[in-house]
Design an enzyme around this catalytic site. Structure first.
Site: not given
Ligand code: PGA
Length: 249
Positions: A10, A12, A92, A94, A163, A169, A209
Site C-alpha cells: 500500500n 498510500k 482502510h 486512514e 490492521e 505507521g 508496521s
Molecule cells: P504501515 O501501514 O505498514 O506503514 O504501518 C500499513 C497499512 O496502513 O496498510
C-alpha cells in the site's frame, strides 16, 4: 495450486523513491509461492498495470461508494476494473478515521467492488482505546458483521486485513501471538456473520508496521495468510525481504 497467501504493498500517497519502473522490475524477480499486489495512488494505476511483471497484481487503495454521477473527486470501482486493476482496498483505517468513513459506507464500497469484479481487501481493526477496554475482538467482529451478508453471497474471493489502528505507521506492530488470537476471532466471526465458505477460505492478512525485522515472529506465530504493508513497501528490497519471510513462514 490456488495461492491464498498475499503480500500487498500500500503505497498510500507516495511513490517509491526508486521510481515505478525500477520498483516493478525488482519486485518482478520474486519467486512464486504467494501473490504479490501493488496498490499505487489512482493516477498511477494505469502505469503500474502496464509495467507490472506477470507475478504482480494491481489494486487501488480506495473506490467511490456510488456507481457514477456527480461525485466530484471520486473514482468508481468499475473504472478501477476498467484500467485493468484486480484488487481494491476498502475501509482502510486512514479512510475511516481521517475521512470519516462509516461501516455503512465501507459496506457500499465493498458491494460495488464485488459488482465490478474486483477482489476487495477489507480492512478492519481496533484502536488503542478499544484494545485497552478489552473489546478488540467484539469490535472487529462487528466490523465484519457490518459488511452485509447478502452482498457477499455472490462474491468471489474477499481478502480480510486485520490492521489495528494503533500499529499502523507507528512502528509498534502487534506480536505474532496477538495476531494469532485475533485471526481465530476473525475466523469465528466470519463463520457467524458471512456466508459459510468464508470462514475457512478467506485469506486473513495482518497490517501495521510490518518490516523485515519483525516478520519472523509474525510468520512463525501469527497464523496469517499474508501482510498489507505501508511504509516498508516503498522500498523494493525491504518489500522483497518481507515476501521472503512470508514464503518461508
Ligand atoms: P504501515 O501501514 O505498514 O506503514 O504501518 C500499513 C497499512 O496502513 O496498510
Amino acid at each position: 495450486m490456488t495461492i491464498n497467501r498475499y503480500l500487498i504493498a500500500n503505497w498510500k500517497m507516495n511513490v517509491p523513491p526508486e521510481g515505478i519502473e525500477g520498483y516493478l522490475a525488482a519486485v518482478g524477480t520474486a519467486p512464486g509461492g504467494a501473490a504479490l499486489v501493488v496498490a499505487p495512488p489512482y493516477v498511477y494505476l494505469k502505469d503500474v498495470v502496464a509495467g507490472a511483471p506477470r507475478n504482480v497484481g494491481v489494486g487501488a487503495q480506495n473506490c467511490g461508494d456510488q456507481k457514477s454521477g456527480a461525485f466530484t473527486g471520486e473514482v468508481s470501482a468499475a473504472m478501477i476494473r476498467g484500467v485493468g486493476a484486480s484488487y481494491v482496498i476498502v475501509g482502510h483505517s486512514e479512510r475511516r478515521n481521517i475521512y470519516g468513513e462509516t461501516d455503512a459506507l465501507v459496506a457500499r464500497k465493498l458491494g460495488l467492488a464485488i459488482e465490478a469484479g474486483l477482489t476487495p481487501v477489507l480492512c478492519i481493526g481496533e484502536d488503542q482505546r478499544v484494545r485497552d477496554a478489552g473489546r478488540a475482538t467484539v469490535y472487529v467482529s462487528d466490523q465484519l458483521k457490518a459488511a452485509g451478508i447478502e452482498q457477499l453471497e455472490t462474491a468471489g474471493e474477499i481478502i480480510v486485513a486485520y490492521e489495528p489502528v494503533w500499529a499502523i505507521g507507528t512502528g509498534r506492530n502487534a506480536t505474532g501471538e496477538m495476531v494469532a488470537d485475533m485471526v481465530s476471532a476473525i475466523r469465528d466471526a466470519l463463520g457467524r456473520f458471512w456466508p459459510e465458505r468464508y470462514a475457512g477460505s478467506a485469506p486473513v492478512l495482518y497490517g501495521g508496521s510490518v518490516t523485515p525485522e519483525n516478520i519472523s515472529d509474525l510468520a512463525a506465530r501469527g497464523n496469517i495468510d499474508g501482510y498489507l504493508v505501508g511504509g516498508a513497501s516503498l522500498d523494493s528490497g525491504r518489500f522483497l525481504a518481507i515476501y521472503e519471510g512470508l514464503r518461508r513462514g
